[in-house]
Design a protein around this motif. Sequence first.
Motif, PDB file in Angstrom:
ATOM      1  N   ALA A  61      24.077  35.274  46.304  1.00 55.02           N
ATOM      2  CA  ALA A  61      25.255  35.138  47.165  1.00 55.02           C
ATOM      3  C   ALA A  61      26.541  35.060  46.344  1.00 55.02           C
ATOM      4  N   VAL A  62      26.518  34.316  45.247  1.00 52.50           N
ATOM      5  CA  VAL A  62      27.718  34.184  44.416  1.00 52.50           C
ATOM      6  C   VAL A  62      28.062  35.518  43.758  1.00 52.50           C
ATOM      7  N   ILE A  63      27.076  36.198  43.213  1.00 52.00           N
ATOM      8  CA  ILE A  63      27.347  37.503  42.586  1.00 52.00           C
ATOM      9  C   ILE A  63      27.918  38.477  43.619  1.00 52.00           C
ATOM     10  N   ASP A  64      27.319  38.528  44.794  1.00 54.33           N
ATOM     11  CA  ASP A  64      27.824  39.413  45.850  1.00 54.33           C
ATOM     12  C   ASP A  64      29.263  39.069  46.222  1.00 54.33           C
ATOM     13  N   HIS A  65      29.540  37.777  46.366  1.00 53.52           N
ATOM     14  CA  HIS A  65      30.880  37.333  46.757  1.00 53.52           C
ATOM     15  C   HIS A  65      31.910  37.659  45.664  1.00 53.52           C
ATOM     16  N   LEU A  66      31.561  37.383  44.426  1.00 52.64           N
ATOM     17  CA  LEU A  66      32.494  37.666  43.335  1.00 52.64           C
ATOM     18  C   LEU A  66      32.747  39.163  43.206  1.00 52.64           C
ATOM     19  N   GLU A 120      35.205  43.725  34.313  1.00 60.07           N
ATOM     20  CA  GLU A 120      34.722  45.050  33.921  1.00 60.07           C
ATOM     21  C   GLU A 120      33.683  44.928  32.813  1.00 60.07           C
ATOM     22  N   HIS A 121      33.622  43.747  32.183  1.00 56.89           N
ATOM     23  CA  HIS A 121      32.663  43.468  31.116  1.00 56.89           C
ATOM     24  C   HIS A 121      31.446  42.691  31.622  1.00 56.89           C
ATOM     25  N   TYR A 122      31.281  42.607  32.926  1.00 59.52           N
ATOM     26  CA  TYR A 122      30.189  41.844  33.537  1.00 59.52           C
ATOM     27  C   TYR A 122      28.834  42.327  33.018  1.00 59.52           C
ATOM     28  N   VAL A 123      27.970  41.358  32.628  1.00 56.71           N
ATOM     29  CA  VAL A 123      26.667  41.694  32.044  1.00 56.71           C
ATOM     30  C   VAL A 123      25.504  41.026  32.781  1.00 56.71           C
ATOM     31  N   GLY A 124      25.747  40.538  33.974  1.00 54.66           N
ATOM     32  CA  GLY A 124      24.705  39.842  34.730  1.00 54.66           C
ATOM     33  C   GLY A 124      23.965  40.746  35.686  1.00 54.66           C
ATOM     34  N   ASP A 125      23.196  40.103  36.554  1.00 55.06           N
ATOM     35  CA  ASP A 125      22.448  40.836  37.574  1.00 55.06           C
ATOM     36  C   ASP A 125      23.411  41.597  38.480  1.00 55.06           C
ATOM     37  N   PRO A 126      23.023  42.771  38.940  1.00 52.81           N
ATOM     38  CA  PRO A 126      23.923  43.553  39.803  1.00 52.81           C
ATOM     39  C   PRO A 126      24.033  42.945  41.201  1.00 52.81           C
ATOM     40  N   PRO A 127      25.155  43.177  41.868  1.00 53.40           N
ATOM     41  CA  PRO A 127      25.299  42.725  43.257  1.00 53.40           C
ATOM     42  C   PRO A 127      24.243  43.374  44.143  1.00 53.40           C
ATOM     43  N   GLN A 128      23.810  42.628  45.168  1.00 48.35           N
ATOM     44  CA  GLN A 128      22.819  43.153  46.112  1.00 48.35           C
ATOM     45  C   GLN A 128      23.427  43.419  47.488  1.00 48.35           C
ATOM     46  N   LEU A 152      30.781  29.152  47.976  1.00 50.09           N
ATOM     47  CA  LEU A 152      31.526  30.347  47.582  1.00 50.09           C
ATOM     48  C   LEU A 152      33.024  30.065  47.507  1.00 50.09           C
ATOM     49  N   LEU A 153      33.540  29.323  48.468  1.00 52.41           N
ATOM     50  CA  LEU A 153      34.965  28.947  48.441  1.00 52.41           C
ATOM     51  C   LEU A 153      35.281  28.059  47.245  1.00 52.41           C
ATOM     52  N   LEU A 154      34.399  27.114  46.943  1.00 48.57           N
ATOM     53  CA  LEU A 154      34.601  26.216  45.801  1.00 48.57           C
ATOM     54  C   LEU A 154      34.650  27.010  44.494  1.00 48.57           C
ATOM     55  N   GLY A 212      39.912  34.995  33.323  1.00 49.01           N
ATOM     56  CA  GLY A 212      39.992  34.857  34.762  1.00 49.01           C
ATOM     57  C   GLY A 212      39.013  35.685  35.560  1.00 49.01           C
ATOM     58  N   HIS A 213      38.122  36.381  34.885  1.00 49.17           N
ATOM     59  CA  HIS A 213      37.102  37.173  35.573  1.00 49.17           C
ATOM     60  C   HIS A 213      35.727  36.794  35.035  1.00 49.17           C
ATOM     61  N   VAL A 214      34.724  36.978  35.848  1.00 47.56           N
ATOM     62  CA  VAL A 214      33.381  36.517  35.525  1.00 47.56           C
ATOM     63  C   VAL A 214      32.592  37.605  34.798  1.00 47.56           C
ATOM     64  N   ILE A 215      31.990  37.210  33.658  1.00 44.78           N
ATOM     65  CA  ILE A 215      31.153  38.160  32.921  1.00 44.78           C
ATOM     66  C   ILE A 215      29.663  37.887  33.123  1.00 44.78           C
ATOM     67  N   TYR A 216      29.321  36.695  33.638  1.00 43.61           N
ATOM     68  CA  TYR A 216      27.908  36.374  33.846  1.00 43.61           C
ATOM     69  C   TYR A 216      27.795  35.238  34.858  1.00 43.61           C
ATOM     70  N   VAL A 217      26.760  35.286  35.688  1.00 45.25           N
ATOM     71  CA  VAL A 217      26.438  34.212  36.633  1.00 45.25           C
ATOM     72  C   VAL A 217      24.989  33.825  36.389  1.00 45.25           C
ATOM     73  N   GLY A 218      24.742  32.526  36.257  1.00 48.20           N
ATOM     74  CA  GLY A 218      23.378  32.056  36.060  1.00 48.20           C
ATOM     75  C   GLY A 218      23.112  30.790  36.842  1.00 48.20           C
ATOM     76  N   THR A 219      21.856  30.421  36.904  1.00 49.37           N
ATOM     77  CA  THR A 219      21.449  29.159  37.525  1.00 49.37           C
ATOM     78  C   THR A 219      20.466  28.477  36.595  1.00 49.37           C
ATOM     79  N   THR A 220      20.375  27.154  36.719  1.00 53.09           N
ATOM     80  CA  THR A 220      19.493  26.406  35.834  1.00 53.09           C
ATOM     81  C   THR A 220      19.136  25.048  36.415  1.00 53.09           C
ATOM     82  N   GLY A 221      18.027  24.531  35.969  1.00 57.66           N
ATOM     83  CA  GLY A 221      17.640  23.154  36.254  1.00 57.66           C
ATOM     84  C   GLY A 221      17.916  22.267  35.058  1.00 57.66           C
TER      85      GLY A 221
END
Length: 136
Positions: A90-95, A103-111, A123-125, A29-38
Amino acid sequence: MGRDLVELRVRDGNLADSGSWIYVWMLEGHVIYVGTTGLPPEVRTWLHLHDPDPDIGRVRARYPGIGIDSLDVIAFRLPESMPRPHAKVAVIDHLSATGLLSEHYVGDPPQHRPVEDELSSLLLLITGRIVRSEAG
């Protein structure tokens, strides 16, 4: 038949029509990574799991529980007009602000940038989907 048939279009030497995506890797139920892709999200997820290059297989390289923990990846299509890097920040900041980063998050840090109106519905979705998966 739905998911029994997949059509991929290659145009000008590249995969076409795969869209623009933002995805979250979740653990309990918690996010460990956020990414984007084409790329199609299934392809990008596979690369995260199997590519030995730490710049491509980022989750494999950064998350030590990758071979043990049960993880879920949820992908959301982005509008073509929305730049992926902008959405990711925006998503990382919001989360982070809502306490949904693990607590195990390994992605880019919030800005900690202010949220623009164009991103509010995304963000709501994403938040709603994460909370629903945590509840059930």
